[in-house]
Design an enzyme around this catalytic site. Structure first.
Site, mmCIF file in Angstrom:
data_model
loop_
_atom_site.group_PDB
_atom_site.id
_atom_site.type_symbol
_atom_site.label_atom_id
_atom_site.label_comp_id
_atom_site.label_asym_id
_atom_site.label_seq_id
_atom_site.Cartn_x
_atom_site.Cartn_y
_atom_site.Cartn_z
ATOM 1 N N GLU A 77 0.855 -1.245 -0.147
ATOM 2 C CA GLU A 77 0.075 0.051 0.007
ATOM 3 C C GLU A 77 0.827 1.277 -0.119
ATOM 4 O O GLU A 77 0.651 2.209 -0.695
ATOM 5 C CB GLU A 77 -1.114 0.070 1.204
ATOM 6 N N ASP A 111 0.990 4.008 -2.887
ATOM 7 C CA ASP A 111 0.728 5.581 -2.633
ATOM 8 C C ASP A 111 1.694 6.603 -3.208
ATOM 9 O O ASP A 111 1.621 7.561 -3.981
ATOM 10 C CB ASP A 111 0.500 5.784 -1.176
ATOM 11 N N SER A 122 -7.333 2.715 -3.450
ATOM 12 C CA SER A 122 -5.901 2.948 -2.775
ATOM 13 C C SER A 122 -5.076 3.517 -3.868
ATOM 14 O O SER A 122 -4.287 4.232 -3.700
ATOM 15 C CB SER A 122 -5.482 1.746 -2.033
ATOM 16 N N ASP A 151 -17.905 13.439 -16.819
ATOM 17 C CA ASP A 151 -18.868 12.333 -16.270
ATOM 18 C C ASP A 151 -18.927 11.027 -16.624
ATOM 19 O O ASP A 151 -18.384 10.629 -17.861
ATOM 20 C CB ASP A 151 -20.016 13.111 -16.801
ATOM 21 N N ILE A 152 -18.895 10.283 -15.927
ATOM 22 C CA ILE A 152 -18.994 8.573 -16.116
ATOM 23 C C ILE A 152 -20.521 8.295 -15.826
ATOM 24 O O ILE A 152 -21.098 8.399 -14.896
ATOM 25 C CB ILE A 152 -18.124 7.866 -14.851
ATOM 26 N N GLY A 173 -24.552 12.441 -14.664
ATOM 27 C CA GLY A 173 -24.568 13.430 -13.574
ATOM 28 C C GLY A 173 -23.730 12.933 -12.493
ATOM 29 O O GLY A 173 -23.259 11.820 -12.553
ATOM 30 N N ASP A 199 -22.994 10.811 -9.007
ATOM 31 C CA ASP A 199 -23.800 9.419 -8.525
ATOM 32 C C ASP A 199 -22.857 8.978 -7.297
ATOM 33 O O ASP A 199 -21.682 9.293 -7.269
ATOM 34 C CB ASP A 199 -23.976 8.354 -9.529
#
Length: 610
Positions: A300, A304, A526, A568-569, A587, A589
């Site tokens: 992790e 990062d 992550s 937008d997805i 829009g 979500d």
């Protein structure tokens, strides 16, 4: 930090060892808080009475409403105070307890021999380290060791009490009833050779197709996709971007060097990161020890630092490593090092006169494993960070609306419910979901199954509505229409009036990265969160170079105007809880938020120049 019990406390404890609990108090003890043991935890045995526990006592803050008011003023792009973030001294003055609160709590501790205490900068948190048996007397409770199904053990209780006159002066004390484990959100590590997502279509855009490989997504792909390519930083000496490490995670510098050598060789002469150890958090440059390799430590942390440096490498990077967090395996004579990590970190952060303008955190747990009182106080601390002018990015989670076969309430009735996460449910943080594919992007999802011969569980970009925190006003225009469109679908499974998340999204499937000297891929929110942090660090760079302040608490700006700089997805769903979950729509979500970054548009909307 290390805390010890004074000789006076030791003497008091010895003298009171044979007395009935509770101990000295001017008013009778009354139960302050109860909390059910969450699913997945089993009571084992009484905690070692001679072990030590570090209690964090949250005193009532004097003017939190005033701080929240000022936070919204300095974060609202239409307010005349926008960008005039508060200083450390200003926020401390707003939240410090009243003299009455400080006196009464101090009297209670002192009368019972607790004189070796530590205060945070605002003096609204007190930390004391005492024997478990003494804590039981002080709080009129019993601690037991509880084991999680993953094998980790913590010392906790299901109820605790305070003298009646202190109920209005103390909001929370932990660790007592909290069972969260601060799990990192990295969904999957895989060796090279990941499989293409089902239904994947190669990009039509020649430039994207040239640099984007869905089975191993590189920094050049991100820079092309989100249009940061070619931007030259101009304010690196006045800017920074940070990330958090918990659970003994620490970024490994040799792996970062390998990553940059392959993917950003021009960054090698200048990329480094500054490390801060908090509460004895680990500090290590590498290589990993055999024990760390066996535990897969630092996957992790490596993700990062590599995700950030790959997109915004000239901006100084700061690594926070906080110790004292669960899981903890107690034994006789070993201190119970079971601090709640977010609080230890944020209180240390707020003690600093200068804090990074962007901080990325890829850890969370189920909201219902955290007592409401504690969640509210930690969320308040995040608001204080926002008032200081810092953007806090948190990952939305990797199990959609909740993991399959685990979606039950923690009310003692095991009611079927979607399971929101904390801290993502806090309204004072900015939450990042995950996408995959390129033209178009869609919400990240990978079904359970065998991948490269390894069994992998469900991965679905996290989505949720808080059961603790009400919907913030900045969401009033976009969340009700989404809920209305759902109608009765999933009625009763989520809190329609709760804070909804995420707020935006970015790529989160098959990131190329290095761990233990070897290249592989890794997926999860992550990954999308530090990537987003790096992109917004570049936006801050443009702002600072233009003589403007950093964005600070992002959400009021994002929901009022910044959303226009997001793509937008419209495809996907938040699978989980044995269902298809909440759908992605046009829009906003609660799976992809407003969408993914378009860097030039965001810079323009922020009022800066490229």
């Amino acid at each position: 930090m290390q805390f010890t019990v004074s000789a006076l406390l030791a003497a008091a404890f010895a003298a009171q060892a044979s007395l009935a609990s509770p101990i000295s108090s001017r008013t009778p003890y009354v139960v302050k808080e109860t909390h059910h043991v969450p699913r997945g935890w089993t009571k084992v045995e009484r905690s070692n009475p001679n072990g030590r526990i570090q209690l964090q006592i949250g005193l009532k803050q004097s003017n939190m409403q005033g701080l929240i008011k000022q936070l919204h003023e300095v974060s609202d792009p239409d307010h005349q105070r926008y960008g005039n973030h508060l200083s450390a001294d200003e926020v401390d003055q707003l939240v410090k307890p009243t003299k009455e609160t400080s006196h009464l709590v101090g009297e209670w501790l002192s009368d019972n021999g607790v004189t070796d205490v530590d205060y945070n900068s605002a003096k609204d948190w007190i930390t004391v380290s005492i024997p478990v048996e003494f804590a039981e007397r002080l709080l009129d409770t019993e601690y037991h060791n509880y084991q999680h199904k993953d094998g980790s053990i913590v010392a906790r209780t299901t109820r605790w009490s305070l003298p009646r006159h202190l109920h209005s002066h103390i909001d929370t004390i932990q660790p007592t009833t909290s069972f969260f484990r601060s799990a990192p959100q990295a969904a999957t590590y895989m060796s090279l050779g990941a499989v293409e997502p089902e239904g994947y279509k190669k990009p039509n855009n020649t430039e994207i197709a040239k640099v984007c490989n869905v089975t191993s997504v590189s920094p050049e792909c991100f820079a092309t996709l989100y249009k940061t390519k070619g931007y030259k930083t101009r304010a690196a000496n006045k800017n920074s971007v940070a990330f958090n490490n918990f659970l003994a995670e620490v970024p490994i510098r040799p792996d970062l060097k390998l990553f940059l050598t392959k993917y950003r060789p021009e960054a090698l002469p200048s990329v480094n990161f500054t490390s801060h150890s908090i509460d004895n958090g680990p500090e290590q440059d590498g290589p990993l020890t055999p024990e760390q390799l066996a535990d897969s430590t630092s996957k992790e942390a490596n993700l990062d630092v590599q995700a950030i440096s790959g997109i915004s490498w000239k901006t100084p990077i700061v690594s926070f490593s906080t110790g004292g967090s669960p899981p903890f395996n107690p034994d006789v004579g070993t201190p119970d090092n079971s601090n709640e990590p977010y609080l230890a970190w944020v209180n240390w952060l707020l003690s600093q006169k200068s804090i990074p303008p962007i901080i990325s955190t890829s850890y969370s747990d189920d909201e219902q494993t955290v007592p409401r009182s504690y969640a509210e106080r930690v969320c308040n601390q995040f608001a204080v960070v926002g008032a200081r002018g810092s953007t806090l990015f948190f990952s939305s989670g990797d199990h959609g609306v909740g993991g399959d076969d685990t979606c039950f309430s923690n009310d003692g009735k095991n009611t079927t419910k979607f399971v929101p996460g904390f801290p993502p449910s806090c309204p004072y943080v900015t939450v990042v979901g995950a996408t995959m594919n390129f033209e178009p992007e869609e919400s990240a999802y990978r079904a359970p199954g065998l991948y490269n011969g390894v069994k992998k569980g469900l991965y679905s970009s996290g989505a949720g509505f808080s059961n603790y925190f009400k919907r913030p006003s900045y969401q009033d225009k976009v969340v009700p229409p989404y809920v209305k469109a759902l109608g009765d679908q999933y009625a009763g499974l989520y809190a329609k009036e709760g804070r909804a998340y995420p707020d935006l999204a970015a790529q989160g499937l098959y990131f190329a990265y290095f761990w233990n000297g070897t290249e592989g891929t890794i997926s999860g929110t992550s990954a999308s969160t530090p990537l987003t942090a790096g992109i917004f660090a570049l936006i801050n760079d443009a702002l600072i170079a233009s003589g403007r302040p950093a964005l600070g608490f992002l959400n009021p700006w994002l929901y009022k105007k910044g959303y226009k700089g997001l793509t937008d997805i419209t495809k996907g769903s938040s699978y989980g809880c044995n269902s298809k979950g909440l759908p992605v729509t046009e829009g906003w979500d609660p799976i992809t938020g407003f969408g993914t970054p378009n860097f030039p548009k965001l810079v323009e909307l922020a009022g800066a120049k490229l």
